[in-house]
Design a protein around this motif. Structure first.
Motif, PDB file in Angstrom:
ATOM      1  N   TYR A 116       8.484   4.386   5.389  1.00  0.00           N
ATOM      2  CA  TYR A 116       9.831   4.346   4.830  1.00  0.00           C
ATOM      3  C   TYR A 116       9.911   3.318   3.706  1.00  0.00           C
ATOM      4  N   TYR A 117       9.483   2.103   3.978  1.00  0.00           N
ATOM      5  CA  TYR A 117       9.599   1.017   2.996  1.00  0.00           C
ATOM      6  C   TYR A 117       8.562   1.135   1.885  1.00  0.00           C
ATOM      7  N   THR A 118       7.382   1.611   2.210  1.00  0.00           N
ATOM      8  CA  THR A 118       6.299   1.681   1.220  1.00  0.00           C
ATOM      9  C   THR A 118       5.866   3.114   0.937  1.00  0.00           C
ATOM     10  N   LYS A 119       6.710   4.072   1.151  1.00  0.00           N
ATOM     11  CA  LYS A 119       6.334   5.485   1.037  1.00  0.00           C
ATOM     12  C   LYS A 119       5.877   5.879  -0.365  1.00  0.00           C
ATOM     13  N   MET A 120       6.617   5.434  -1.395  1.00  0.00           N
ATOM     14  CA  MET A 120       6.307   5.859  -2.756  1.00  0.00           C
ATOM     15  C   MET A 120       6.366   4.701  -3.728  1.00  0.00           C
ATOM     16  N   LEU A 121       5.485   4.733  -4.675  1.00  0.00           N
ATOM     17  CA  LEU A 121       5.410   3.724  -5.726  1.00  0.00           C
ATOM     18  C   LEU A 121       6.655   3.770  -6.610  1.00  0.00           C
ATOM     19  N   TYR A 122       7.433   2.692  -6.597  1.00  0.00           N
ATOM     20  CA  TYR A 122       8.580   2.475  -7.487  1.00  0.00           C
ATOM     21  C   TYR A 122       9.648   3.568  -7.460  1.00  0.00           C
ATOM     22  N   ARG A 123       9.850   4.236  -6.351  1.00  0.00           N
ATOM     23  CA  ARG A 123      10.908   5.250  -6.237  1.00  0.00           C
ATOM     24  C   ARG A 123      11.902   4.822  -5.165  1.00  0.00           C
ATOM     25  N   TYR A 124      12.444   3.629  -5.333  1.00  0.00           N
ATOM     26  CA  TYR A 124      13.336   3.058  -4.333  1.00  0.00           C
ATOM     27  C   TYR A 124      14.594   3.908  -4.188  1.00  0.00           C
ATOM     28  N   GLY A 125      14.912   4.248  -2.936  1.00  0.00           N
ATOM     29  CA  GLY A 125      16.113   5.023  -2.644  1.00  0.00           C
ATOM     30  C   GLY A 125      16.005   6.491  -3.002  1.00  0.00           C
ATOM     31  N   GLN A 126      14.811   6.963  -3.314  1.00  0.00           N
ATOM     32  CA  GLN A 126      14.603   8.373  -3.672  1.00  0.00           C
ATOM     33  C   GLN A 126      13.552   8.980  -2.747  1.00  0.00           C
ATOM     34  N   TYR A 127      13.619  10.298  -2.558  1.00  0.00           N
ATOM     35  CA  TYR A 127      12.603  11.025  -1.791  1.00  0.00           C
ATOM     36  C   TYR A 127      12.431  10.468  -0.377  1.00  0.00           C
ATOM     37  N   GLY A 128      13.505  10.013   0.232  1.00  0.00           N
ATOM     38  CA  GLY A 128      13.448   9.503   1.601  1.00  0.00           C
ATOM     39  C   GLY A 128      12.825   8.126   1.734  1.00  0.00           C
ATOM     40  N   THR A 129      12.861   7.339   0.659  1.00  0.00           N
ATOM     41  CA  THR A 129      12.290   5.993   0.698  1.00  0.00           C
ATOM     42  C   THR A 129      13.386   4.938   0.816  1.00  0.00           C
ATOM     43  N   ALA A 130      12.955   3.734   1.118  1.00  0.00           N
ATOM     44  CA  ALA A 130      13.882   2.604   1.225  1.00  0.00           C
ATOM     45  C   ALA A 130      14.484   2.260  -0.133  1.00  0.00           C
ATOM     46  N   ARG A 164       0.878  -1.172   0.000  1.00  0.00           N
ATOM     47  CA  ARG A 164       0.000   0.000   0.000  1.00  0.00           C
ATOM     48  C   ARG A 164       0.915   1.221   0.000  1.00  0.00           C
ATOM     49  N   TYR A 165       1.059   1.788  -1.184  1.00  0.00           N
ATOM     50  CA  TYR A 165       1.905   2.973  -1.334  1.00  0.00           C
ATOM     51  C   TYR A 165       1.042   4.214  -1.113  1.00  0.00           C
ATOM     52  N   PRO A 166       1.375   5.065  -0.165  1.00  0.00           N
ATOM     53  CA  PRO A 166       0.588   6.283   0.035  1.00  0.00           C
ATOM     54  C   PRO A 166       0.766   7.294  -1.103  1.00  0.00           C
ATOM     55  N   TYR A 167       1.972   7.328  -1.711  1.00  0.00           N
ATOM     56  CA  TYR A 167       2.269   8.374  -2.694  1.00  0.00           C
ATOM     57  C   TYR A 167       2.905   7.816  -3.966  1.00  0.00           C
ATOM     58  N   ARG A 168       2.793   8.608  -5.007  1.00  0.00           N
ATOM     59  CA  ARG A 168       3.471   8.339  -6.279  1.00  0.00           C
ATOM     60  C   ARG A 168       3.743   9.676  -6.946  1.00  0.00           C
ATOM     61  N   LEU A 169       4.575   9.650  -7.988  1.00  0.00           N
ATOM     62  CA  LEU A 169       4.792  10.854  -8.791  1.00  0.00           C
ATOM     63  C   LEU A 169       3.872  10.770  -9.999  1.00  0.00           C
ATOM     64  N   ASN A 170       3.200  11.875 -10.321  1.00  0.00           N
ATOM     65  CA  ASN A 170       2.342  11.887 -11.507  1.00  0.00           C
ATOM     66  C   ASN A 170       3.183  12.164 -12.757  1.00  0.00           C
ATOM     67  N   ALA A 171       2.530  12.294 -13.907  1.00  0.00           N
ATOM     68  CA  ALA A 171       3.234  12.489 -15.185  1.00  0.00           C
ATOM     69  C   ALA A 171       4.057  13.778 -15.200  1.00  0.00           C
ATOM     70  N   ASN A 172       3.714  14.741 -14.361  1.00  0.00           N
ATOM     71  CA  ASN A 172       4.453  16.008 -14.279  1.00  0.00           C
ATOM     72  C   ASN A 172       5.553  15.976 -13.224  1.00  0.00           C
ATOM     73  N   GLY A 173       5.768  14.803 -12.605  1.00  0.00           N
ATOM     74  CA  GLY A 173       6.792  14.676 -11.581  1.00  0.00           C
ATOM     75  C   GLY A 173       6.389  15.245 -10.239  1.00  0.00           C
ATOM     76  N   GLU A 174       5.084  15.449 -10.043  1.00  0.00           N
ATOM     77  CA  GLU A 174       4.572  16.002  -8.791  1.00  0.00           C
ATOM     78  C   GLU A 174       4.064  14.878  -7.889  1.00  0.00           C
ATOM     79  N   LEU A 175       4.282  15.055  -6.593  1.00  0.00           N
ATOM     80  CA  LEU A 175       3.839  14.070  -5.613  1.00  0.00           C
ATOM     81  C   LEU A 175       2.312  14.094  -5.511  1.00  0.00           C
ATOM     82  N   GLU A 176       1.701  12.908  -5.570  1.00  0.00           N
ATOM     83  CA  GLU A 176       0.253  12.816  -5.390  1.00  0.00           C
ATOM     84  C   GLU A 176      -0.085  11.551  -4.614  1.00  0.00           C
ATOM     85  N   THR A 177      -1.244  11.558  -4.003  1.00  0.00           N
ATOM     86  CA  THR A 177      -1.720  10.414  -3.228  1.00  0.00           C
ATOM     87  C   THR A 177      -2.182   9.320  -4.180  1.00  0.00           C
TER      88      THR A 177
END
Length: 195
Positions: free
Chosen positions: A98-112, A31-44
């Motif tokens: 930390y581990y599931t903070k963002m969809l497919y952004r491993y090691g970026q934006y403070g994620t695992a 369950r990823y709370p966040y992802r980056l949209n097509a414009n590179g902006e953080l969204e839920t």
């Protein structure tokens, strides 16, 4: 266990058609709370707007448990819903995002990093499988059958290894009887290595 993103959703819908009502099918996904949209902006991430939406997800976790990642306790939170195919979906998030903070952004934006996520999610999915199956054993009694766990995607490569280790050290009906199957299609994008 597994089923990361769209690929996992389509695999599961095909499995549901193959199984029909001959076996119970559930998904265990991050369950990823966040992802980056097509414009590179953080969204839920809105799980109700997926191609196969997950409905009835609670705002708070249904339950929590601990797994040990790198020898340290990590709280896994489980959110349970159901998709339009009638398949129960269990979504796992770590309490500290930390581990599931963002969809497919491993090691970026403070994620695992990818390897950290893989360890956390493989262990959390394995523990959840045991929790689900102990409940099924109680409900079904002698009709209970050990699960078949399909670990879909490279991030779950450790799941089958951890299952074997668990079965060796904790030989119960679930860990000894479970069959795990690993499927991936992204191994070339994990990096370039010298031959």
């Amino acid at each position: 266990g597994g089923g990361l993103g769209y690929v996992g959703q389509y695999h599961v819908s095909a499995m549901k058609q193959l199984l029909d009502d001959r076996a119970k099918l559930v998904t265990i996904e991050p369950r990823y709370p966040y992802r980056l949209n097509a414009n590179g902006e953080l969204e839920t991430v809105n799980y109700r707007e997926l191609p196969i939406p997950v409905e009835d997800l609670p705002e708070s976790p249904n339950f929590e448990y601990e797994v040990h990642v790198k020898g340290k306790p990590v709280t896994a939170q489980v959110f349970r819903g159901k998709n339009k195919l009638g398949i129960e979906a269990y979504l796992i998030e770590d309490k500290d995002d930390y581990y599931t903070k963002m969809l497919y952004r491993y090691g970026q934006y403070g994620t695992a990093r990818w390897d950290e996520f893989s360890e956390f999610f493989s262990l959390a999915a394995l523990e959840l499988m045991h929790k689900i199956e102990y409940k099924n054993m109680d409900e079904l009694g002698r009709d209970w059958k050990a699960p078949v766990a399909i670990a879909n995607e490279g991030q779950l490569g450790l799941f089958s290894v951890f299952r074997k280790i668990y079965a060796y050290h904790t030989p119960d009906k679930i860990s000894k009887g479970a069959l795990s199957w690993f499927v991936t299609h992204t191994y070339p994008n994990r990096g370039v290595y010298e031959r």
